[in-house]
Scaffold this motif. Structure first.
Motif, short mmCIF file in Angstrom:
data_model
loop_
_atom_site.label_atom_id
_atom_site.label_comp_id
_atom_site.label_asym_id
_atom_site.label_seq_id
_atom_site.Cartn_x
_atom_site.Cartn_y
_atom_site.Cartn_z
N CYS A 148 -18.06 56.21 96.59
CA CYS A 148 -16.74 56.80 96.86
C CYS A 148 -16.20 57.53 95.63
O CYS A 148 -16.04 56.92 94.57
N HIS A 149 -15.89 58.79 95.81
CA HIS A 149 -15.28 59.58 94.74
C HIS A 149 -13.97 60.22 95.19
O HIS A 149 -13.44 61.10 94.52
N ASP A 150 -13.46 59.79 96.34
CA ASP A 150 -12.16 60.26 96.82
C ASP A 150 -11.50 59.12 97.59
O ASP A 150 -12.17 58.19 98.04
N THR A 151 -10.20 59.21 97.76
CA THR A 151 -9.45 58.11 98.37
C THR A 151 -9.76 57.95 99.86
O THR A 151 -9.79 56.83 100.36
N TYR A 152 -9.99 59.05 100.55
CA TYR A 152 -10.29 58.94 101.98
C TYR A 152 -11.59 58.17 102.21
O TYR A 152 -11.65 57.28 103.05
N SER A 153 -12.63 58.51 101.45
CA SER A 153 -13.90 57.79 101.58
C SER A 153 -13.74 56.32 101.23
O SER A 153 -14.35 55.45 101.87
N ALA A 154 -12.92 56.02 100.24
CA ALA A 154 -12.69 54.63 99.84
C ALA A 154 -12.01 53.85 100.96
O ALA A 154 -12.39 52.71 101.25
N GLU A 155 -11.02 54.44 101.59
CA GLU A 155 -10.37 53.78 102.73
C GLU A 155 -11.35 53.59 103.88
O GLU A 155 -11.44 52.52 104.47
N ARG A 156 -12.11 54.62 104.20
CA ARG A 156 -13.04 54.56 105.33
C ARG A 156 -14.19 53.60 105.03
O ARG A 156 -14.74 53.00 105.96
N ALA A 157 -14.57 53.45 103.77
CA ALA A 157 -15.62 52.49 103.43
C ALA A 157 -15.26 51.11 103.95
O ALA A 157 -16.10 50.39 104.47
N GLN A 158 -14.00 50.77 103.85
CA GLN A 158 -13.54 49.47 104.32
C GLN A 158 -13.18 49.52 105.80
O GLN A 158 -13.64 48.70 106.58
N LEU A 159 -12.37 50.49 106.21
CA LEU A 159 -11.86 50.53 107.59
C LEU A 159 -12.95 50.78 108.63
O LEU A 159 -12.91 50.21 109.72
N SER A 160 -13.90 51.64 108.32
CA SER A 160 -14.94 51.98 109.30
C SER A 160 -16.25 51.25 109.09
O SER A 160 -17.02 51.10 110.03
N ASN A 161 -16.50 50.80 107.86
CA ASN A 161 -17.83 50.28 107.56
C ASN A 161 -17.84 48.86 106.99
O ASN A 161 -18.91 48.33 106.73
N ALA A 162 -16.69 48.28 106.78
CA ALA A 162 -16.60 46.92 106.21
C ALA A 162 -17.43 46.80 104.94
O ALA A 162 -18.11 45.79 104.72
N ALA A 163 -17.39 47.83 104.11
CA ALA A 163 -18.16 47.81 102.86
C ALA A 163 -17.56 46.79 101.91
O ALA A 163 -16.37 46.80 101.64
N VAL A 220 -8.95 55.71 93.75
CA VAL A 220 -10.02 55.34 94.67
C VAL A 220 -10.06 53.83 94.84
O VAL A 220 -10.12 53.32 95.96
N VAL A 221 -10.02 53.11 93.74
CA VAL A 221 -10.03 51.64 93.78
C VAL A 221 -8.82 51.12 94.54
O VAL A 221 -8.94 50.24 95.40
N GLU A 222 -7.67 51.68 94.26
CA GLU A 222 -6.45 51.25 94.94
C GLU A 222 -6.54 51.49 96.45
O GLU A 222 -6.19 50.62 97.25
N ALA A 223 -7.05 52.65 96.84
CA ALA A 223 -7.20 52.97 98.26
C ALA A 223 -8.14 51.99 98.94
O ALA A 223 -7.88 51.53 100.06
N TYR A 224 -9.22 51.64 98.27
CA TYR A 224 -10.20 50.70 98.82
C TYR A 224 -9.61 49.29 98.96
O TYR A 224 -9.81 48.62 99.98
N LEU A 225 -8.87 48.86 97.97
CA LEU A 225 -8.35 47.50 97.98
C LEU A 225 -7.11 47.33 98.87
O LEU A 225 -6.79 46.21 99.27
N ASN A 226 -6.43 48.42 99.18
CA ASN A 226 -5.20 48.34 99.96
C ASN A 226 -5.42 48.30 101.47
O ASN A 226 -4.46 48.25 102.22
N VAL A 227 -6.67 48.34 101.89
CA VAL A 227 -6.96 48.26 103.32
C VAL A 227 -7.92 47.12 103.58
O VAL A 227 -8.68 46.70 102.71
N LYS A 228 -7.87 46.63 104.82
CA LYS A 228 -8.74 45.53 105.22
C LYS A 228 -9.38 45.89 106.55
O LYS A 228 -8.71 46.39 107.45
N TRP A 229 -10.67 45.61 106.64
CA TRP A 229 -11.38 45.91 107.87
C TRP A 229 -10.80 45.11 109.02
O TRP A 229 -10.61 43.91 108.94
N ALA A 230 -10.47 45.81 110.10
CA ALA A 230 -9.89 45.17 111.28
C ALA A 230 -10.77 45.43 112.50
O ALA A 230 -10.29 45.53 113.61
N GLY A 231 -12.07 45.59 112.25
CA GLY A 231 -13.00 45.80 113.36
C GLY A 231 -13.24 47.25 113.70
O GLY A 231 -13.90 47.53 114.69
#
Length: 151
Positions: free
Chosen positions: A86-101, A119-130
């Protein structure tokens, strides 16, 4: 959240900056190295973080090397681990939201410190919900099939 962070020598300075940023967010941080700019092989660090996540000792991981590619490949070899470059905030969010990375990776030679923090903040601020659960389950199923064939 308990977060493992690690890098090779190319990512050392960015790792240190991200550690300070995470401490300011009141996360528990476990540093898997490296501890200087002396040469370190990125697979060694990536495997340690991936194993700790697999053993549920960590909630998430952040890995850094020169490009982020090497640590992503290495961590992804560990059974059950999904590592996303992940090198952008959208990918970081989607890594968790879409892929449970469980792990995101970044390249210190690719991304600047301030963007890396976002990027780190975006990744940590979301949680996979299926999200994309059907697709993630296909990945998990295929991995199990392959591991069974190898036994």
């Amino acid at each position: 959240m308990k977060i493992g962070i690690g890098s090779d020598h190319n990512g050392f300075y960015l790792k240190e900056d991200i550690k300070k940023f995470l401490a300011g967010m009141e996360h528990e941080i476990v540093d898997y190295g490296c501890s200087s700019c002396d040469a370190v092989d990125y697979p060694d660090v990536a495997f340690e973080v991936a194993q700790a996540i697999s053993e549920e000792k960590l909630d998430r991981g952040i890995l850094i090397c020169g490009t982020g590619i090497g640590v992503a490949i290495a961590a992804g070899k560990y059974p059950g681990i999904r590592a996303a470059l992940c090198h952008d905030t959208y990918s970081a969010e989607r890594a968790q939201l879409s892929n449970a990375a469980q792990i995101i990776t970044m390249g210190a030679q690719i991304i600047g410190t301030e963007l890396a923090k976002k990027v780190v903040e975006a990744y940590l601020n979301v949680k996979w919900a299926g999200g994309s659960e059907r697709k993630v389950n296909k990945i998990i199923k295929k991995e199990k099939e392959i591991l069974q064939q190898l036994q």
